[in-house]
Write a protein that holds these residues in place. Sequence first.
Motif, PDB file in Angstrom:
ATOM      1  N   GLU A 399       0.825  -1.210   0.000  1.00  0.00           N
ATOM      2  CA  GLU A 399       0.000   0.000   0.000  1.00  0.00           C
ATOM      3  C   GLU A 399       0.861   1.262   0.000  1.00  0.00           C
ATOM      4  OE1 GLU A 399      -3.002  -2.075  -0.731  1.00  0.00           O
ATOM      5  OE2 GLU A 399      -3.259   0.083  -0.484  1.00  0.00           O
ATOM      6  N   GLN A 400       2.014   1.187   0.623  1.00  0.00           N
ATOM      7  CA  GLN A 400       2.870   2.371   0.695  1.00  0.00           C
ATOM      8  C   GLN A 400       3.373   2.791  -0.679  1.00  0.00           C
ATOM      9  OE1 GLN A 400       6.628   1.912   2.701  1.00  0.00           O
ATOM     10  NE2 GLN A 400       6.595   3.991   3.500  1.00  0.00           N
ATOM     11  N   ILE A 401       3.584   1.829  -1.576  1.00  0.00           N
ATOM     12  CA  ILE A 401       4.147   2.159  -2.885  1.00  0.00           C
ATOM     13  C   ILE A 401       3.146   2.012  -4.016  1.00  0.00           C
ATOM     14  CG2 ILE A 401       6.447   1.458  -2.114  1.00  0.00           C
ATOM     15  CD1 ILE A 401       6.059  -1.102  -3.826  1.00  0.00           C
ATOM     16  N   ARG A 402       1.911   1.597  -3.706  1.00  0.00           N
ATOM     17  CA  ARG A 402       0.930   1.339  -4.774  1.00  0.00           C
ATOM     18  C   ARG A 402       0.751   2.516  -5.725  1.00  0.00           C
ATOM     19  NH1 ARG A 402      -2.851  -2.607  -5.148  1.00  0.00           N
ATOM     20  NH2 ARG A 402      -2.623  -3.165  -2.950  1.00  0.00           N
ATOM     21  N   PRO A 403       0.675   3.774  -5.232  1.00  0.00           N
ATOM     22  CA  PRO A 403       0.469   4.882  -6.166  1.00  0.00           C
ATOM     23  C   PRO A 403       1.579   5.061  -7.196  1.00  0.00           C
ATOM     24  CG  PRO A 403      -0.056   5.557  -3.924  1.00  0.00           C
ATOM     25  CD  PRO A 403       0.614   4.226  -3.823  1.00  0.00           C
ATOM     26  N   LEU A 404       2.770   4.468  -6.945  1.00  0.00           N
ATOM     27  CA  LEU A 404       3.867   4.615  -7.889  1.00  0.00           C
ATOM     28  C   LEU A 404       3.897   3.505  -8.936  1.00  0.00           C
ATOM     29  CD1 LEU A 404       5.002   5.753  -4.926  1.00  0.00           C
ATOM     30  CD2 LEU A 404       7.015   6.158  -6.314  1.00  0.00           C
ATOM     31  N   LEU A 405       3.043   2.494  -8.776  1.00  0.00           N
ATOM     32  CA  LEU A 405       3.065   1.364  -9.685  1.00  0.00           C
ATOM     33  C   LEU A 405       2.414   1.734 -11.017  1.00  0.00           C
ATOM     34  CD1 LEU A 405       2.171  -1.424  -7.104  1.00  0.00           C
ATOM     35  CD2 LEU A 405       4.418  -0.573  -7.783  1.00  0.00           C
ATOM     36  N   SER A 406       2.417   0.808 -11.941  1.00  0.00           N
ATOM     37  CA  SER A 406       1.892   1.047 -13.293  1.00  0.00           C
ATOM     38  C   SER A 406       2.631   2.194 -13.977  1.00  0.00           C
ATOM     39  CB  SER A 406       0.384   1.335 -13.250  1.00  0.00           C
ATOM     40  OG  SER A 406      -0.311   0.268 -12.672  1.00  0.00           O
ATOM     41  N   THR A 407       3.932   2.251 -13.786  1.00  0.00           N
ATOM     42  CA  THR A 407       4.732   3.280 -14.452  1.00  0.00           C
ATOM     43  C   THR A 407       4.842   2.955 -15.937  1.00  0.00           C
ATOM     44  OG1 THR A 407       6.713   2.013 -13.922  1.00  0.00           O
ATOM     45  CG2 THR A 407       6.099   3.769 -12.415  1.00  0.00           C
ATOM     46  N   PRO A 408       5.061   3.961 -16.778  1.00  0.00           N
ATOM     47  CA  PRO A 408       5.220   3.695 -18.212  1.00  0.00           C
ATOM     48  C   PRO A 408       6.379   2.737 -18.478  1.00  0.00           C
ATOM     49  CG  PRO A 408       4.906   6.034 -17.802  1.00  0.00           C
ATOM     50  CD  PRO A 408       5.108   5.393 -16.468  1.00  0.00           C
ATOM     51  N   PHE A 409       6.222   1.923 -19.499  1.00  0.00           N
ATOM     52  CA  PHE A 409       7.288   0.977 -19.849  1.00  0.00           C
ATOM     53  C   PHE A 409       8.567   1.738 -20.203  1.00  0.00           C
ATOM     54  CE2 PHE A 409       3.764  -2.024 -20.579  1.00  0.00           C
ATOM     55  CZ  PHE A 409       4.251  -3.079 -19.818  1.00  0.00           C
ATOM     56  N   GLY A 410       9.677   1.134 -19.800  1.00  0.00           N
ATOM     57  CA  GLY A 410      10.974   1.778 -19.969  1.00  0.00           C
ATOM     58  C   GLY A 410      11.534   2.260 -18.655  1.00  0.00           C
ATOM     59  N   ASN A 411      10.664   2.429 -17.662  1.00  0.00           N
ATOM     60  CA  ASN A 411      11.073   2.806 -16.311  1.00  0.00           C
ATOM     61  C   ASN A 411      10.958   1.579 -15.405  1.00  0.00           C
ATOM     62  OD1 ASN A 411      11.154   5.948 -16.570  1.00  0.00           O
ATOM     63  ND2 ASN A 411       9.229   5.324 -17.512  1.00  0.00           N
ATOM     64  N   ALA A 412      11.589   1.646 -14.237  1.00  0.00           N
ATOM     65  CA  ALA A 412      11.556   0.496 -13.333  1.00  0.00           C
ATOM     66  C   ALA A 412      11.580   0.960 -11.885  1.00  0.00           C
ATOM     67  CB  ALA A 412      12.737  -0.432 -13.604  1.00  0.00           C
ATOM     68  N   LEU A 413      10.876   0.209 -11.056  1.00  0.00           N
ATOM     69  CA  LEU A 413      10.927   0.377  -9.611  1.00  0.00           C
ATOM     70  C   LEU A 413      11.670  -0.811  -9.018  1.00  0.00           C
ATOM     71  CD1 LEU A 413       7.244   1.402  -8.751  1.00  0.00           C
ATOM     72  CD2 LEU A 413       9.159   2.889  -9.334  1.00  0.00           C
ATOM     73  N   LEU A 414      12.659  -0.534  -8.184  1.00  0.00           N
ATOM     74  CA  LEU A 414      13.387  -1.569  -7.461  1.00  0.00           C
ATOM     75  C   LEU A 414      13.061  -1.367  -5.986  1.00  0.00           C
ATOM     76  CD1 LEU A 414      15.456  -3.861  -7.273  1.00  0.00           C
ATOM     77  CD2 LEU A 414      17.272  -2.134  -7.313  1.00  0.00           C
ATOM     78  N   VAL A 415      12.442  -2.358  -5.368  1.00  0.00           N
ATOM     79  CA  VAL A 415      11.887  -2.206  -4.032  1.00  0.00           C
ATOM     80  C   VAL A 415      12.506  -3.232  -3.091  1.00  0.00           C
ATOM     81  CG1 VAL A 415       9.760  -2.206  -2.655  1.00  0.00           C
ATOM     82  CG2 VAL A 415       9.714  -1.411  -5.028  1.00  0.00           C
ATOM     83  N   THR A 416      12.864  -2.790  -1.882  1.00  0.00           N
ATOM     84  CA  THR A 416      13.242  -3.748  -0.840  1.00  0.00           C
ATOM     85  C   THR A 416      12.211  -3.670   0.277  1.00  0.00           C
ATOM     86  OG1 THR A 416      14.585  -2.274   0.557  1.00  0.00           O
ATOM     87  CG2 THR A 416      15.663  -3.265  -1.349  1.00  0.00           C
ATOM     88  N   SER A 417      11.914  -4.806   0.861  1.00  0.00           N
ATOM     89  CA  SER A 417      10.912  -4.837   1.920  1.00  0.00           C
ATOM     90  C   SER A 417      11.043  -6.115   2.721  1.00  0.00           C
ATOM     91  CB  SER A 417       9.500  -4.750   1.327  1.00  0.00           C
ATOM     92  OG  SER A 417       8.528  -4.828   2.342  1.00  0.00           O
TER      93      SER A 417
END
Length: 943
Positions: A399-417
């Motif tokens: 839930e903390q990062i949900r608003p950042l998801l569905s980014t345009p292709f070509g970008n990436a999120l790297l998450v640790t949890s």
Amino acid sequence: MSEAITVRLLGAVAAERRRGSAEEPIDLGPARQQTALAILAATVGRPVPMDRLVAGIWGQDAPRNAEQSVYTYIAGLRRLFEPDRPRRAPSLLLAGSSAGYILRLEPDQVDALLFAEWLEEARRVQRDGDDREAERRLDQALALWRGTALSGLAGPFAEKERARLEQLRLAAQEQRAESLLRLGGHKEVAEELRDLTRHHPLRERARELLMTALFHSGRRAEALEVYEEGRLLLAQELGLSPGEGLRKCQEMVLSADAAAVEVRPAVPHQLPRPLAEFVGRSRELVRLKERLAPRDATPPGPLVIITGPPGVGKSALAAQVAHAAQERFPDGQLYVNCRGATPGVPALTPIDVLGRFLRALGVPPHAVPADLDEAAAMWRSRLHERRVLALLDDAADLEQIRPLLSTPFGNALLVTSRESMSWGEDAYQLELGRMSHAESATMLARLAGAGRISADAGETARLVRLCDGLPLALRIAGARLAGRPDWSVSVLATRLSDERNRLHELAAGDLAVRSSLTASHTALERGARPLDRLAARALSLLGLLHVPETTGEAAGALLGVPAPEAEQALERLVDAHLLDRTGPGRYQLHDLVRLFAAELRPQSPWEPLVRALSYYAASARLASHVSDPHRNQFARPVDATPHAIGGAAEAIAWLEDEEAVLTAAAGQALGSPDDTIAGLGVSLAFSLAWHQERFYRMAEKKALNTLALEVCRRLGDEAGAQLAHTHISNALRMTGRTDEALTHLQAALALARRLGDAYGEMRALGNLASANNSGERYGDALPWAERQLVLARSIGTRVGTRYALTAIGSAHRGMGRPERAREALEEALTDAVEVGDGVHEAQIRAGLGECRADMGEPEQAIPQLLRARELYAPGGHRIGTLRCLIGLSRAYRMMGDLDRARSAVAQAAASENGLGHARWARLLREEQAAVHAARRPSAPHGA
């Protein structure tokens, strides 16, 4: 008779009667009578049957006597419109027939009908190609609007007609924008269209026009943001894709030469430095890099997640792979610590994370949306056609990062949890396990020297087993060996083995980290150097404070030693990898170390905690005083050496830097059952009051002082309770909750009188006046202010006298008596200037400027408002600055200087962004509308 009446529906329902050259308003009576008039006025000249009137007023909820009520309403309207009609004479204006009631007015005597007529005329001339004439007619039509149509009326007709008229209004605004765009007014219309789409985000035509205006103004990136925001909103709210018009706008923008219309912001490079001694994890590195930088040059995976237990090395691995893949993300690399598992410190909210990233991508701070959905839409728009990597370290949950998801292709999120996350087919999740024996030994060798590690393979294997392959435990062990060159591997392994429970804990997830930290702490505690022992004591005491950061001064207060000596101990902890340096002179416990330190439970913890809280309370009190010496300090003096403050600017800067720490310390202290500690929390809360007001931290102010009130009641501190009531009321007043504010002020007044506290009584009277003024209850405010003035003069307080005169001025102005307001304010100004009270001088000059404008003297208003704004600027008073800008816009507008008015109101809008103050937001909207209306020419010829 009919020629003398005008009915207005485009705002609150109103009517006027013209007598000669003057117009006098007609009191239309109760709301349902007004609804009856609105129904009749919408169809002037045609009969409206009784059943339609009943249905329009009540719908399905009509009472049994509904028709009788309608008769009463009709009779009331007849008396109002034809007061001179003989009692039994038939009504000429509101006639009855077998078909129903007829309101005999011409269409141009009803503003809604006139608006529709002018709108149709504008469409006709627009079709003929005369955009200049179309704009003029549309300006005239839109000028008829005074607010929300049928404002304040309920019922089926009012709701349906209000929606219909609003659609016509929006269509007129879009139609006007079309003409302005064809006339080349791209920059002029862009901000109007942005405001339109902000309030009506699902109107595709408005969004198309805004994209066009931005594109032709050279703002290509913003135009694409507008499209992306619309696409997402349509999908989320309606389940639809953008229509053909929006898609064509996007194609237009995308096909343009980007270099000709846009300068890209600086490329951010925020990744933390990778560990110099990083070893192992070769398989994980290959797998993760393949997801972020595929060898076949396909787009990276949009979401890569590393999960695992604390201390397993998630953050270190993420930093390593991010650096390895950064060449595939030439438009930037972002980083944020989400604080998902930071003990005692709140995790970042989604809007916090988005705000940091948007600012890094070039969005000005004032332009970052306060609304989460808007910020997420802007985030996606900013990433359009870019390749950016964002590392979100220590995310609390999905839930903390949900608003950042569905980014345009070509970008990436790297998450640790620490938490496993499930997010569709686009996500790749790697659960990180413990390091192998070979990798663990290699890490130790890198840290402590290969010769020592290889000298006794058996003991090395023993130490690796005790660390259970956890990188944090291994890193700490290696650092201890490196810091103790006389120790063999066997010595450290034996020390760890001595603790049976520790061996068990080392094999149990979180407990493995705790045992390694305990060993490091013990090594310092038993070290030969005094600095080691002081560092060990510092670590145990840092766990007492639940604050996000610390400094040498705060640590010195905890330890009871000078700040330079305490800072050396903190640096020693940094060397031992038990503390992170976050900036010059600022330190932060690693998340897991924070948990460990809180469990150390040093002997006699009360005195160090009291010393630290006393330092914070004394420093905050001093900084508050230095930032504005003319404000009374509510907190009692505290016996502690405060942070040295050089001047007002330095004091304000220190309070800003330390605000999160001071707020956290106050909250911790106020929650303590210990009376002394809780009392220090009260002092801290009171010391922060002026700073919180200056920067409009009303939520924090209310929360802390609500706790302070509970503590004061528990301690039987009626004087403190009186002040807590005052601060709570101020926070409520400044957020528009007038009734609640008055309740607390009445309690403060009662306490002051019971205590015989004349000054407190005087202050409560003034705050009662201020609360009523803020709530626009000027008639109620004036008596309180006058009573304060009498009492303030009798006890000889100049600041109270100035405050009372200022409140009297505000009340008189609110009641439409600007001359009397000016008299009070000028008397207050003389005193404020004489004593050098800049805050009061700014408030008074702002009020004088407003009075001068009310009196039709805008030329006299402007110097006052400019000087007030200048005085407000150093202290960062947000509402004061906003007030001055709105006043300047009004004064310039009255003088006909619309360019300066537009500039001032635009600055006001930027200042108000994110403030969340309902009253000032309304005043800003009204001034924006007035500036907009002032630009419109006179009515069309023949209208």
